[in-house]
Design an enzyme around this catalytic site. Structure first.
Site, PDB file in Angstrom:
ATOM      1  N   GLU A 134       0.845  -1.199   0.000  1.00 30.90           N
ATOM      2  CA  GLU A 134       0.000   0.000   0.000  1.00 30.90           C
ATOM      3  C   GLU A 134       0.877   1.244   0.000  1.00 30.90           C
ATOM      4  O   GLU A 134       2.036   1.197   0.404  1.00 30.90           O
ATOM      5  CB  GLU A 134      -0.876   0.025   1.253  1.00 30.90           C
ATOM      6  CG  GLU A 134      -1.845  -1.131   1.380  1.00 30.90           C
ATOM      7  CD  GLU A 134      -2.947  -1.086   0.343  1.00 30.90           C
ATOM      8  OE1 GLU A 134      -3.285   0.021  -0.131  1.00 30.90           O
ATOM      9  OE2 GLU A 134      -3.471  -2.163   0.000  1.00 30.90           O
ATOM     10  N   TYR A 165       4.395  -3.870  -8.638  1.00 38.47           N
ATOM     11  CA  TYR A 165       3.194  -4.562  -9.084  1.00 38.47           C
ATOM     12  C   TYR A 165       3.390  -5.208 -10.455  1.00 38.47           C
ATOM     13  O   TYR A 165       2.592  -6.035 -10.876  1.00 38.47           O
ATOM     14  CB  TYR A 165       2.026  -3.579  -9.149  1.00 38.47           C
ATOM     15  CG  TYR A 165       1.442  -3.241  -7.794  1.00 38.47           C
ATOM     16  CD1 TYR A 165       0.284  -3.874  -7.342  1.00 38.47           C
ATOM     17  CD2 TYR A 165       2.032  -2.284  -6.963  1.00 38.47           C
ATOM     18  CE1 TYR A 165      -0.277  -3.566  -6.114  1.00 38.47           C
ATOM     19  CE2 TYR A 165       1.482  -1.974  -5.721  1.00 38.47           C
ATOM     20  CZ  TYR A 165       0.326  -2.618  -5.307  1.00 38.47           C
ATOM     21  OH  TYR A 165      -0.225  -2.318  -4.084  1.00 38.47           O
ATOM     22  N   SER A 196     -13.469   0.821  -6.960  1.00 37.59           N
ATOM     23  CA  SER A 196     -14.072   0.134  -5.828  1.00 37.59           C
ATOM     24  C   SER A 196     -14.316   1.106  -4.681  1.00 37.59           C
ATOM     25  O   SER A 196     -15.128   0.857  -3.816  1.00 37.59           O
ATOM     26  CB  SER A 196     -13.156  -1.008  -5.357  1.00 37.59           C
ATOM     27  OG  SER A 196     -11.843  -0.531  -5.206  1.00 37.59           O
ATOM     28  N   ARG A 204      -9.187  11.623  -7.975  1.00 41.79           N
ATOM     29  CA  ARG A 204      -9.599  10.879  -9.165  1.00 41.79           C
ATOM     30  C   ARG A 204     -11.085  11.001  -9.413  1.00 41.79           C
ATOM     31  O   ARG A 204     -11.545  10.978 -10.552  1.00 41.79           O
ATOM     32  CB  ARG A 204      -9.175   9.414  -9.042  1.00 41.79           C
ATOM     33  CG  ARG A 204      -9.781   8.678  -7.865  1.00 41.79           C
ATOM     34  CD  ARG A 204      -9.212   7.278  -7.767  1.00 41.79           C
ATOM     35  NE  ARG A 204      -9.919   6.481  -6.773  1.00 41.79           N
ATOM     36  CZ  ARG A 204      -9.494   5.296  -6.339  1.00 41.79           C
ATOM     37  NH1 ARG A 204      -8.376   4.788  -6.823  1.00 41.79           N
ATOM     38  NH2 ARG A 204     -10.181   4.620  -5.455  1.00 41.79           N
ATOM     39  N   TYR A 243      -8.219   3.122 -20.722  1.00 43.35           N
ATOM     40  CA  TYR A 243      -8.567   2.672 -19.379  1.00 43.35           C
ATOM     41  C   TYR A 243      -8.049   3.699 -18.379  1.00 43.35           C
ATOM     42  O   TYR A 243      -6.864   4.063 -18.401  1.00 43.35           O
ATOM     43  CB  TYR A 243      -7.953   1.294 -19.098  1.00 43.35           C
ATOM     44  CG  TYR A 243      -8.337   0.788 -17.733  1.00 43.35           C
ATOM     45  CD1 TYR A 243      -9.620   0.290 -17.497  1.00 43.35           C
ATOM     46  CD2 TYR A 243      -7.439   0.841 -16.681  1.00 43.35           C
ATOM     47  CE1 TYR A 243      -9.995  -0.139 -16.225  1.00 43.35           C
ATOM     48  CE2 TYR A 243      -7.807   0.401 -15.408  1.00 43.35           C
ATOM     49  CZ  TYR A 243      -9.078  -0.075 -15.190  1.00 43.35           C
ATOM     50  OH  TYR A 243      -9.458  -0.493 -13.946  1.00 43.35           O
ATOM     51  N   ASN A 248      -5.153   5.488  -6.146  1.00 42.42           N
ATOM     52  CA  ASN A 248      -5.930   6.034  -5.030  1.00 42.42           C
ATOM     53  C   ASN A 248      -5.191   7.137  -4.293  1.00 42.42           C
ATOM     54  O   ASN A 248      -5.769   7.929  -3.565  1.00 42.42           O
ATOM     55  CB  ASN A 248      -6.360   4.921  -4.057  1.00 42.42           C
ATOM     56  CG  ASN A 248      -5.190   4.228  -3.379  1.00 42.42           C
ATOM     57  OD1 ASN A 248      -4.069   4.757  -3.333  1.00 42.42           O
ATOM     58  ND2 ASN A 248      -5.424   3.047  -2.841  1.00 42.42           N
ATOM     59  N   TYR A 254       4.437   4.463  -6.895  1.00 40.06           N
ATOM     60  CA  TYR A 254       3.171   3.791  -6.588  1.00 40.06           C
ATOM     61  C   TYR A 254       2.343   3.667  -7.870  1.00 40.06           C
ATOM     62  O   TYR A 254       1.497   4.499  -8.191  1.00 40.06           O
ATOM     63  CB  TYR A 254       2.402   4.532  -5.492  1.00 40.06           C
ATOM     64  CG  TYR A 254       1.185   3.771  -4.996  1.00 40.06           C
ATOM     65  CD1 TYR A 254       1.317   2.520  -4.411  1.00 40.06           C
ATOM     66  CD2 TYR A 254      -0.095   4.299  -5.142  1.00 40.06           C
ATOM     67  CE1 TYR A 254       0.203   1.816  -3.969  1.00 40.06           C
ATOM     68  CE2 TYR A 254      -1.216   3.612  -4.696  1.00 40.06           C
ATOM     69  CZ  TYR A 254      -1.056   2.373  -4.121  1.00 40.06           C
ATOM     70  OH  TYR A 254      -2.169   1.683  -3.687  1.00 40.06           O
ATOM     71  N   LYS A 258      -3.546  -1.643 -11.511  1.00 43.60           N
ATOM     72  CA  LYS A 258      -4.456  -0.923 -12.415  1.00 43.60           C
ATOM     73  C   LYS A 258      -3.777  -0.688 -13.764  1.00 43.60           C
ATOM     74  O   LYS A 258      -4.417  -0.689 -14.806  1.00 43.60           O
ATOM     75  CB  LYS A 258      -4.858   0.412 -11.803  1.00 43.60           C
ATOM     76  CG  LYS A 258      -5.685   0.282 -10.551  1.00 43.60           C
ATOM     77  CD  LYS A 258      -5.925   1.653  -9.919  1.00 43.60           C
ATOM     78  CE  LYS A 258      -6.826   1.568  -8.707  1.00 43.60           C
ATOM     79  NZ  LYS A 258      -6.218   0.825  -7.585  1.00 43.60           N
TER      80      LYS A 258
END
Ligand SMILES: *[C@@H]1O[C@H](CO)[C@@H](O)[C@H](O)[C@H]1NC(C)=O
Ligand SMILES: *[C@@H]1O[C@H](CO)[C@@H](O)[C@H](O)[C@H]1NC(C)=O
Ligand SMILES: *[C@@H]1O[C@H](CO)[C@@H](O)[C@H](O)[C@H]1NC(C)=O
Ligand SMILES: *[C@@H]1O[C@H](CO)[C@@H](O)[C@H](O)[C@H]1NC(C)=O
Ligand SMILES: *[C@@H]1O[C@H](CO)[C@@H](O)[C@H](O)[C@H]1NC(C)=O
Ligand SMILES: *[C@@H]1O[C@H](CO)[C@@H](O)[C@H](O)[C@H]1NC(C)=O
Ligand SMILES: *[C@@H]1O[C@H](CO)[C@@H](O)[C@H](O)[C@H]1NC(C)=O
Length: 375
Positions: A134, A165, A196, A204, A243, A248, A254, A258
């Site tokens: 995170e 990631y 989500s 965002r 897309y 977040n 980071y 996504k």
């Protein structure tokens, strides 16, 4: 001339080595004496090649599983699954006294569901690893953990164990393949976004609210009660030209699934909201994505996307990189990086202690210049 010079240096070096040897002989005489007097080992007990025979296992202890999702460890996981030898991965707490590394996932620590085993005697050689994927915005207060951890496992590139990631690896495609082969057919949506967590205060959300006034945006996800089952995720995204890869929170490095899984995996061009363009370009080609910061307003971004979707040739340039690179992600987001600890042993700084983990975590917090986009 040069030869002679080297010759003289060699003689000097040999002399120096002899002197050093003689000196150390004198110094170590007692211990050598000891060696001679000690009973001789039986022939079969003498290792032929110490380096090859004396291989010790590294034990990595998972104190508890991230998000309570227990993984069953059967056999020699690191060797069998990842070809990493001499690396014992276990979640058996009774191995604590002999564990070389103990891993603690941050989420459970900050929620209090788990605690550090401060009541146990920590072996001198044992090293504790702090693990999180995170961003600092969601890692809670790390001040209580000052001075406890030796290493960090984090998405950031300056972590001891960097676990991004995703990443790119060069590859060569079959001859005759063209960029068109990488663009999914049947594009039917201009822009898609799976969200989500739809908090109004999020940057965002503000950008989405502006963008949807300029172009249609198909929304999916728990936040809008249009949850996509895992197997529908990539097929759905493949129908979108673009897309929205909106992180977040905005922090250096980071850049999450996504981008790697959703946008790249689904064959849509990512429109990113995240760290500055330069940070992305350190990881992916500059013509593989569109950055919100590239535009002076969201209206301009929307108009650009509209035009680009209608210009097949130009749109295709955003897929050119797929001829040379392939996207890679950890096959198992826990087991693979855990086992890889054993491959980094010689590169680790030792000793090391994170005396102020919180400060280390936040030192790279740089907000990108996205303010302009919201106005
Ligand atoms: C073998 O490995 C152990 C543990 O690392 C070490 O203490 C010992 O000195 C090694 N022995 C030899 C002969 O290299
Ligand atoms: C290392 O672990 C393997 C697998 O558990 C075991 O077979 C082997 O004997 C161990 N080696 C040492 C030196 O402890
Ligand atoms: C130490 O604390 C842990 C919880 O962190 C607990 O499970 C364990 O029983 C305690 N051990 C001893 C020896 O007190
Ligand atoms: C694209 O759509 C057509 C007609 O709807 C369908 O026959 C075809 O299988 C689709 N192709 C892909 C790659 O999804
Ligand atoms: C991709 O690879 C080809 C050769 O396989 C090379 O000619 C081309 O320059 C590369 N393109 C990029 C963007 O790296
Ligand atoms: C690991 O951290 C502990 C706690 O601060 C410290 O006592 C120990 O010396 C460190 N070990 C290494 C190998 O850095
Ligand atoms: C961007 O916005 C944040 C709060 O939303 C503010 O603290 C910061 O000063 C702004 N930066 C610029 C460059 O306007």
């Amino acid at each position: 001339m040069a030869d002679l010079c080297c010759h003289r240096r060699t003689i000097l070096a040999v002399l120096l080595v002899c002197l050093t040897l003689f000196g150390s002989l004198l110094v170590q005489w007692p211990s050598m004496w000891n060696t001679f007097l000690r009973p001789k080992l039986a022939k079969s007990d003498v290792p032929v090649n110490n380096a090859a025979v004396n291989i010790t296992n590294t034990t990595i202890l998972v104190w508890y599983w991230a998000f309570g999702a227990t993984q069953i460890l059967r056999g020699n996981v690191c060797k069998d699954r990842y070809g990493i030898p001499n690396c014992i991965l276990s979640d058996d707490r009774s191995l604590f006294p002999q564990a070389d590394f103990v891993i603690f996932h941050n989420r459970e620590l900050i929620t209090g569901r788990q605690t550090l085993p401060l009541n146990l005697t920590r072996p001198h050689k044992q090293r504790w690893v702090w693990f999180s994927k995170e961003s600092p915005a969601n890692n809670g207060n790390l001040k209580p953990f000052a001075g406890q951890f030796n290493y960090t496992m984090f998405y950031r590139h300056d972590a001891d164990f960097c676990t991004p990631y995703g990443w790119l690896e060069p590859h060569s495609v079959r001859t005759g393949m063209t960029v068109e082969d990488f663009i999914p057919k049947n594009k039917s949506s201009l822009a898609c976004w799976i969200v989500s967590n739809f908090k109004a205060k999020y940057e965002r959300t503000l950008i989405y609210n502006k963008l949807k006034k300029v172009i249609p945006v198909d929304l999916y996800g728990g936040a809008v009660h249009r949850r996509l089952p895992t197997k529908a995720l990539l097929p759905t995204i493949s129908h979108c030209y673009f897309y929205l890869t909106f992180e977040n929170s905005i922090f250096e490095d980071y850049i999450t699934e996504k981008l790697w899984r959703n946008a790249f995996g689904g064959g849509a061009v990512p429109v990113v909201l995240g760290p500055p363009r330069k940070n992305y370009e350190a990881m992916i080609p500059k013509d593989s994505f569109i950055h919100v910061d590239d535009f002076s307003s969201i209206e301009e971004l929307g108009e650009f996307l509209k035009k680009l979707a209608g210009d097949r040739e130009r749109y295709a340039t955003y897929f050119k990189w797929k001829l040379n690179y392939t996207v890679v992600r950890h096959s198992n987001w826990l087991l693979e990086p855990y086992c890889q600890i054993c491959t980094k042993l010689t590169t680790l700084q030792t000793p090391k202690v994170y005396w102020d983990l919180q400060a280390w975590e936040w030192k790279k917090s740089r907000r990108a210049a996205v303010n302009q986009s919201i106005n």
